[in-house]
Write a protein that holds these residues in place. Structure first.
Motif, PDB file in Angstrom:
ATOM      1  N   LYS A  94      59.762  43.939  45.934  1.00  0.00           N
ATOM      2  CA  LYS A  94      61.013  44.388  46.568  1.00  0.00           C
ATOM      3  C   LYS A  94      61.334  45.834  46.187  1.00  0.00           C
ATOM      4  N   GLN A  95      60.919  46.192  44.974  1.00  0.00           N
ATOM      5  CA  GLN A  95      61.217  47.545  44.490  1.00  0.00           C
ATOM      6  C   GLN A  95      60.232  48.586  45.050  1.00  0.00           C
ATOM      7  N   LYS A  96      59.167  48.068  45.600  1.00  0.00           N
ATOM      8  CA  LYS A  96      58.108  48.985  46.016  1.00  0.00           C
ATOM      9  C   LYS A  96      58.542  49.807  47.234  1.00  0.00           C
ATOM     10  N   GLN A  97      58.209  51.094  47.205  1.00  0.00           N
ATOM     11  CA  GLN A  97      58.544  51.965  48.336  1.00  0.00           C
ATOM     12  C   GLN A  97      57.607  51.640  49.499  1.00  0.00           C
ATOM     13  N   VAL A  98      58.166  51.373  50.641  1.00  0.00           N
ATOM     14  CA  VAL A  98      57.278  51.167  51.788  1.00  0.00           C
ATOM     15  C   VAL A  98      57.480  52.315  52.765  1.00  0.00           C
ATOM     16  N   GLU A  99      56.402  52.829  53.226  1.00  0.00           N
ATOM     17  CA  GLU A  99      56.528  53.957  54.146  1.00  0.00           C
ATOM     18  C   GLU A  99      55.546  53.830  55.297  1.00  0.00           C
ATOM     19  N   GLU A 100      55.842  54.540  56.334  1.00  0.00           N
ATOM     20  CA  GLU A 100      54.990  54.516  57.526  1.00  0.00           C
ATOM     21  C   GLU A 100      53.720  55.314  57.233  1.00  0.00           C
ATOM     22  N   THR A 101      52.575  54.688  57.454  1.00  0.00           N
ATOM     23  CA  THR A 101      51.332  55.433  57.200  1.00  0.00           C
ATOM     24  C   THR A 101      50.610  55.784  58.500  1.00  0.00           C
ATOM     25  N   GLY A 102      51.064  55.213  59.565  1.00  0.00           N
ATOM     26  CA  GLY A 102      50.435  55.512  60.846  1.00  0.00           C
ATOM     27  C   GLY A 102      49.152  54.751  61.097  1.00  0.00           C
ATOM     28  N   LYS A 103      48.831  53.827  60.198  1.00  0.00           N
ATOM     29  CA  LYS A 103      47.609  53.047  60.421  1.00  0.00           C
ATOM     30  C   LYS A 103      47.846  52.042  61.552  1.00  0.00           C
ATOM     31  N   PRO A 104      46.860  51.830  62.410  1.00  0.00           N
ATOM     32  CA  PRO A 104      47.033  50.805  63.442  1.00  0.00           C
ATOM     33  C   PRO A 104      47.277  49.430  62.812  1.00  0.00           C
ATOM     34  N   LYS A 105      48.214  48.703  63.375  1.00  0.00           N
ATOM     35  CA  LYS A 105      48.617  47.421  62.797  1.00  0.00           C
ATOM     36  C   LYS A 105      48.019  46.276  63.604  1.00  0.00           C
ATOM     37  N   VAL A 106      47.413  45.387  62.873  1.00  0.00           N
ATOM     38  CA  VAL A 106      46.625  44.341  63.531  1.00  0.00           C
ATOM     39  C   VAL A 106      47.146  42.956  63.162  1.00  0.00           C
ATOM     40  N   LEU A 107      47.269  42.134  64.176  1.00  0.00           N
ATOM     41  CA  LEU A 107      47.576  40.716  63.958  1.00  0.00           C
ATOM     42  C   LEU A 107      46.239  39.978  63.859  1.00  0.00           C
ATOM     43  N   LEU A 108      46.113  39.178  62.831  1.00  0.00           N
ATOM     44  CA  LEU A 108      44.850  38.461  62.622  1.00  0.00           C
ATOM     45  C   LEU A 108      45.045  36.986  62.921  1.00  0.00           C
ATOM     46  N   THR A 109      44.151  36.426  63.721  1.00  0.00           N
ATOM     47  CA  THR A 109      44.147  34.972  63.884  1.00  0.00           C
ATOM     48  C   THR A 109      42.745  34.479  63.564  1.00  0.00           C
ATOM     49  N   ALA A 110      42.665  33.352  62.873  1.00  0.00           N
ATOM     50  CA  ALA A 110      41.350  32.935  62.375  1.00  0.00           C
ATOM     51  C   ALA A 110      41.219  31.418  62.381  1.00  0.00           C
ATOM     52  N   SER A 111      39.992  30.980  62.507  1.00  0.00           N
ATOM     53  CA  SER A 111      39.754  29.536  62.365  1.00  0.00           C
ATOM     54  C   SER A 111      39.848  29.178  60.881  1.00  0.00           C
ATOM     55  N   THR A 112      39.166  29.933  60.032  1.00  0.00           N
ATOM     56  CA  THR A 112      39.229  29.672  58.587  1.00  0.00           C
ATOM     57  C   THR A 112      39.249  30.996  57.824  1.00  0.00           C
ATOM     58  N   LEU A 113      40.155  31.109  56.904  1.00  0.00           N
ATOM     59  CA  LEU A 113      40.131  32.263  55.988  1.00  0.00           C
ATOM     60  C   LEU A 113      39.841  31.680  54.605  1.00  0.00           C
ATOM     61  N   ALA A 114      38.572  31.604  54.298  1.00  0.00           N
ATOM     62  CA  ALA A 114      38.171  30.897  53.081  1.00  0.00           C
ATOM     63  C   ALA A 114      38.320  31.773  51.843  1.00  0.00           C
ATOM     64  N   MET A 115      38.405  31.086  50.717  1.00  0.00           N
ATOM     65  CA  MET A 115      38.519  31.769  49.427  1.00  0.00           C
ATOM     66  C   MET A 115      37.191  32.465  49.120  1.00  0.00           C
ATOM     67  N   GLY A 116      37.198  33.769  49.181  1.00  0.00           N
ATOM     68  CA  GLY A 116      35.964  34.519  48.955  1.00  0.00           C
ATOM     69  C   GLY A 116      35.455  35.189  50.218  1.00  0.00           C
ATOM     70  N   ASP A 117      36.005  34.831  51.341  1.00  0.00           N
ATOM     71  CA  ASP A 117      35.555  35.421  52.599  1.00  0.00           C
ATOM     72  C   ASP A 117      36.477  36.596  52.946  1.00  0.00           C
ATOM     73  N   TYR A 118      36.249  37.722  52.297  1.00  0.00           N
ATOM     74  CA  TYR A 118      37.158  38.863  52.467  1.00  0.00           C
ATOM     75  C   TYR A 118      36.500  40.038  53.196  1.00  0.00           C
ATOM     76  N   LYS A 119      35.342  39.756  53.810  1.00  0.00           N
ATOM     77  CA  LYS A 119      34.587  40.818  54.464  1.00  0.00           C
ATOM     78  C   LYS A 119      35.431  41.601  55.473  1.00  0.00           C
ATOM     79  N   ILE A 120      36.117  40.879  56.339  1.00  0.00           N
ATOM     80  CA  ILE A 120      36.847  41.597  57.402  1.00  0.00           C
ATOM     81  C   ILE A 120      38.012  42.413  56.829  1.00  0.00           C
ATOM     82  N   PHE A 121      38.553  41.965  55.707  1.00  0.00           N
ATOM     83  CA  PHE A 121      39.666  42.699  55.093  1.00  0.00           C
ATOM     84  C   PHE A 121      39.146  44.015  54.516  1.00  0.00           C
ATOM     85  N   ASN A 122      38.018  43.923  53.832  1.00  0.00           N
ATOM     86  CA  ASN A 122      37.445  45.132  53.249  1.00  0.00           C
ATOM     87  C   ASN A 122      37.086  46.141  54.331  1.00  0.00           C
TER      88      ASN A 122
END
Ligand code: SF4
Lengths: 469, 383
Positions: free
Chosen positions: B223-251
């Protein structure tokens, strides 16, 4: 141009003449109203079946008639209801009867099942439908159900009419219902879904959880109710009973054929021909009397061949169970037989003792639902494993070919378990073979032959060693 | 030490702790992710829930081939790999596996546990629609689950105990909601979606009380963290499974300068969007939250609710595009993506990217190129 072909399929000259306008319209729509296609069909049907058998002709007649009816359903009726596989046949038969009694304005049927039989084993025209289906949400290489690729393709190509209402099959497999859901969005027609929960406890079969049976049964009731709401057609208890009666006759005939072939040595007819009586289970035909007559004729023909000692494989050939019937192409079946292996029974033709116990349900629809799940392969993996073991013991099999439709998710869970089970518990060799029930492009005959040839040698060697021991 | 560091430290010690818990005799109930199993029921039975959600590694996928054909969804298929390879202790701990059977792929998980291991399963089916009869079935399943847990642990699940657990779980859900809401549309999120997802994954095996304390602190910190506009494109993600350890698409998304700002997944997240009511029969209340209020996965029929949900979410969050992430052979997702893409693009005018994974290392290059192009398109449209 097509008289010879239709005669091979049990039509008489008079009938061809009488049906000519319908036949030609249907052939045109299927893209086979030309000399080359008909010539190809004559070769195809002869390669798939022993068309000199009267029963084969009679059964082909049922399929050809049903196929033409399905293709022309929209031309000849105001309202079209498609019931899609896997589907309770009794329910479709009862709805067909109800629609007929209501004046025939509504057509009810299982057109895609007929289309894959006729389009595959007679005309060999499924590839363009499959290719079209692959472009519509079921891309190539993703193991989508080829049966539903055919269905989507056939509708998109205008071979089958777009239904007004689909009764979707979601009680056993998800792919069917998921594809129908997509189709209903794309082509804008309503679907009433049969649903199932598939939560049978491991090794519980054949004791089926009543709650799950009743849940599926209720979805059947809701679908029938929806049909009534939309079309005014009410399916009665008597019509359902008549559906059951037909199925009982089919079962009787089919089991007779299965038992006779299974007990005979040498194997009297090619299992390729049994595709036809088996296929009756999937089509809910509008011609039940002719279907039953075709079955009875096959029983007699098989008996005569046994009496006369005729055989399609050498006497004493190793007995092998083949786990999948490729519905649209009998090549793999014939290939196994040509390698000198006897196929006493194939696929799920045989009803095991657990399936034959009397239902304790009194409500007709509950009975339908229970009957579906009584088939082990339509229940769960533990049931299928039990079936395979019982079958291989009962038929005294020397080996098993666990061929499976790789793109059919429900049947792609247990093949490796089956192989292990048969090897460990029965001590018989088994191989797992990826194949397909509806798309011949998914297996190459040559590749299949290479694997089957070497397996056949293993089986023969095993049998010889056992005999010597 | 900040909250995330404390969490990392806790998780690094959690596996031996869990082994000790098992040694000490507490029952451990494993279950696959999917959101149809109310953990409060397991806690109320005195057992410990353990969500088996590992994924993303190629080795268990390869290992699984000896047990199950390759045509089952990648996540479901590789579960047996994690068990038989013996490298992941979480898969050695369960005394019982509870499987809410949502589709055949999920049923496959139950089948391999039953066939290849000595750990038994308890299954209950999740119907594929939200009609009254389907809800009734789900309610009945929860009642059977309660009975099963009672007989398995020997502890009676009283209404009071269940409500107490629901209360605790509600607080956890609330914390997840609060943290999620810090990812405000139009602002750089206080917490990345990948870290948010990792909190979910932590909840699958962390000590609940410890996690709760960490989440409380984390929320205050964020809550204390400063949030600011970075201009990065914002993406909605929908997935069949987001498994523990499957972070490829995030990276990859990070690397190419895009940002996931919200996610919806059929599997891999703790259901947190809705609380369970404390009024009346707790089983009915749980069914309402876990079955009726839950966004339907792609294998539901009808599935319109999900399509509308995603389109509305995209509009509400003012995203620049949608990524559809599915695993190989999850037919429901593959089939639905076809009609969904058409409708999504038509209605929102936004770009849509579909990625499909088989947890194969070689996918990375191809994924990166495609995500790069996707981000580029969004950037150009933003200018
Ligand atoms: S072949 Fe398999 S996937 Fe296709 S409809 Fe039949 S059961 Fe479903």
């Amino acid at each position: 141009m097509y008289s010879n072909l239709f005669k091979m399929c049990g039509y008489t000259d008079e009938e061809i003449e009488e049906q000519r306008p319908r036949i030609e319209k249907a052939l045109e729509r299927m893209g086979v109203f030309n000399e080359a296609a008909i010539e190809h069909a004559e070769k195809t049907v002869q390669a798939n079946y022993d068309v000199e058998m009267v029963s084969v002709q009679k059964l082909l007649w049922v399929f050809m008639h049903s196929c033409i009816d399905g293709v022309l359903a929209r031309d000849e009726h105001d309202y079209v209801i498609n019931c899609n596989w896997p589907f309770p046949v009794q329910m479709t038969l009862a709805m067909i009867a109800a629609a007929r009694e209501a004046g025939g304005k509504t057509w009810v049927g299982m057109p895609v099942q007929v289309l894959w039989m006729v389009g595959g084993t007679v005309f060999d025209i499924l590839t363009p439908m499959l290719e079209r289906g692959e472009l519509i949400g079921q891309p190539v290489g993703k193991a989508h159900c080829s049966q539903y690729q055919i269905y989507t393709g056939a509708i998109d190509l205008g071979i089958l009419p777009k239904p007004d209402l689909g009764i979707g099959s979601g009680w056993f497999c998800d792919q069917a219902a998921e594809t129908e859901e997509m189709m209903s969005e794309l082509y804008n027609f309503e679907i009433a879904y049969l649903d199932g929960v598939n939560d049978w406890a491991w090794n519980a079969w054949p004791n089926l959880d009543e709650r799950a049976v009743k849940y599926s049964a209720n979805t059947i009731k809701l679908a029938l109710k929806r049909v009534k709401e939309i079309t005014g057609i009410e399916t009665t208890e008597d019509q359902l009973k008549a559906g059951f009666k037909y199925v009982a006759k089919w079962l009787y005939g089919m089991q007779n054929i299965t038992r006779m072939i299974g007990a005979a040595d040498p194997q009297p007819i090619s299992q390729a021909n049994v595709n036809l009586p088996y296929g009756l289970w999937a089509i809910a035909t509008d011609y039940p009397d002719q279907a039953v007559d075709g079955l009875a004729t096959m029983v007699r023909e098989v008996k005569r061949k046994i009496d006369e000692g005729e055989g399609v494989v050498p006497k004493g050939a190793p007995r092998v169970y083949l786990a999948l019937r490729t519905n649209v192409d009998t090549t793999p079946i014939r290939m196994v037989e040509e390698l000198g292996l006897c196929l006493p029974t194939v696929f799920v033709d045989w009803l095991c003792p657990q399936e034959l116990t009397k239902s304790t349900y009194t409500d007709m629809v509950d009975k339908i639902a229970e009957g579906l799940y009584r088939r082990p392969q339509l229940c769960d993996a533990s049931a299928a494993l039990m079936y395979w073991k019982t079958l291989c013991k009962d038929f005294n099999m020397d080996a098993a070919i666990i061929s499976y439709a790789y793109n059919c998710r429900p049947w792609a869970v247990d093949p490796i378990m089956a192989k292990l089970d048969l090897q460990k518990e029965l001590g018989i060799p088994a191989i797992v073979l990826e194949t397909d029930g509806y798309d011949t492009r998914n297996y190459s005959a040559e590749q299949l032959r290479t694997r089957l040839e070497s397996f056949a040698e293993v089986v023969k060697m095993n049998k010889e060693m056992k005999a010597a021991a | 030490m900040d909250a995330m560091e404390r969490l990392a430290e806790h998780l690094s010690k959690r596996r031996p702790e869990l082994r000790q818990i098992k040694k000490d005799g507490q029952k451990i109930i494993g279950y696959p992710p999917g959101g149809y199993l109310p953990e409060e029921m397991i806690y109320a039975s005195g057992a410990l829930p353990l969500c088996l959600a590992r994924g993303g590694d190629p080795e268990p996928v390869a290992e699984s081939l000896a047990y199950i054909p390759r045509f089952i969804d990648t996540f479901c298929r590789c579960q047996i790999g994690y068990r038989v390879m013996g490298e992941e202790v979480l898969y050695q701990l369960p005394d019982l596996i509870v499987v809410p059977v949502t589709d055949i792929n999920m049923r496959g998980i139950a089948d391999v546990w039953d066939y290849y291991t000595d750990v038994k399963t308890f299954r209950y089916g999740v119907p594929h629609n939200k009609r009254q009869d389907a809800l009734d079935y789900y309610i009945g399943s929860l009642r059977l689950l309660k009975e099963k847990l009672e007989s398995f642990t020997g502890i009676t699940i009283t209404e009071d105990k269940l409500k107490e657990e629901i209360k605790t779980q509600n607080r956890m859900r609330e914390l997840f909601r609060n943290i999620s809401q810090l990812r405000q549309p139009g602002k750089t999120p206080a917490i990345s979606t990948q870290d948010f997802l990792k909190l979910h994954h932590a909840s699958f095996y962390a000590d609940r009380a410890t996690l709760r304390e960490i989440l409380e602190t984390l929320y205050e910190e964020l809550k204390q963290k400063q949030v600011e506009e970075t201009g990065k494109p914002k993406v909605l993600l929908t997935a069949s499974t987001l498994a523990m350890g499957d972070y490829k698409i995030f990276n990859i998304m990070n690397e190419v300068g895009g940002e996931f700002i919200f996610e919806e997944a059929a599997e891999g997240m703790m259901p947190y969007e809705h609380e369970v009511s404390l009024d009346g029969d707790p089983i009915l209340a749980m069914a309402d939250t876990f079955f009726m209020k839950r966004v339907v996965p792609a294998w539901f029929r009808p599935t319109r609710e999900r399509v509308d949900y995603l389109i509305n979410k995209a509009k509400e969050l003012k995203v620049d595009g949608l990524m559809w992430y599915q695993l190989l052979y999850r037919d429901g997702y593959d089939i639905q993506s076809y009609s969904f893409k058409k409708e999504f693009e038509e209605v929102t005018g936004l770009p849509f990217l579909k990625l499909e994974s088989d947890y194969d290392t070689s996918e990375r290059g191809q994924f990166k190129t495609r995500v790069e192009t996707f981000v580029e398109i969004m950037k150009q449209r933003g200018n």
